[in-house]
Design a protein around this motif. Structure first.
Motif, PDB file in Angstrom:
ATOM      1  N   VAL A  50       0.839  -1.382  -0.088  1.00 49.67           N
ATOM      2  CA  VAL A  50      -0.040   0.071   0.024  1.00 49.67           C
ATOM      3  C   VAL A  50       0.934   1.090   0.020  1.00 49.67           C
ATOM      4  O   VAL A  50       2.190   1.177   0.293  1.00 49.67           O
ATOM      5  N   GLU A  51       0.601   2.356  -0.318  1.00 49.74           N
ATOM      6  CA  GLU A  51       1.072   3.669  -0.305  1.00 49.74           C
ATOM      7  C   GLU A  51       1.337   4.086   1.126  1.00 49.74           C
ATOM      8  O   GLU A  51       0.436   3.997   2.017  1.00 49.74           O
ATOM      9  N   LEU A  52       2.570   4.692   1.115  1.00 47.18           N
ATOM     10  CA  LEU A  52       2.941   5.123   2.433  1.00 47.18           C
ATOM     11  C   LEU A  52       2.199   6.260   3.062  1.00 47.18           C
ATOM     12  O   LEU A  52       1.628   6.367   4.173  1.00 47.18           O
ATOM     13  N   ASP A  53       1.823   7.198   1.882  1.00 53.67           N
ATOM     14  CA  ASP A  53       0.851   8.314   2.239  1.00 53.67           C
ATOM     15  C   ASP A  53      -0.362   7.687   2.883  1.00 53.67           C
ATOM     16  O   ASP A  53      -0.939   8.584   3.677  1.00 53.67           O
ATOM     17  N   TRP A  54      -0.850   6.869   2.295  1.00 58.23           N
ATOM     18  CA  TRP A  54      -2.058   6.223   3.051  1.00 58.23           C
ATOM     19  C   TRP A  54      -2.175   5.797   4.207  1.00 58.23           C
ATOM     20  O   TRP A  54      -3.024   6.016   5.117  1.00 58.23           O
ATOM     21  N   LEU A  55      -1.067   5.088   4.491  1.00 57.06           N
ATOM     22  CA  LEU A  55      -0.878   4.745   5.961  1.00 57.06           C
ATOM     23  C   LEU A  55      -0.849   5.884   6.906  1.00 57.06           C
ATOM     24  O   LEU A  55      -1.196   5.641   7.928  1.00 57.06           O
TER      25      LEU A  55
END
Length: 70
Positions: A50-55
């Protein structure tokens, strides 16, 4: 993260092994008893694809391009 673990049929213990921390550390992270550093977040991002930004924010797309194009 718990939902992603469920979707990937992965346990917290398996995640702990993959990111190189103890299962109790993963439990503390996911129960918000302790903060994750960027290194741990980066490893979780890679393992769960998953995208780090989403986390970090929950505001961008969750899945990386490799999952979207698959």
């Amino acid at each position: 993260i718990n939902d992603l673990l469920f979707e990937k049929d992965m346990t917290r213990k398996a995640l702990a092994i993959e990111i190189g921390v103890s299962p109790s550390s993963v439990s503390r992270y996911l129960n918000m008893k302790t903060d994750m550093d960027i290194y741990v977040l980066s490893k979780i991002s890679f393992v769960l694809d998953v995208e780090l930004d989403w986390l970090l924010t929950g505001k961008t797309k969750a899945f990386s391009d490799s999952l979207v194009s698959a």
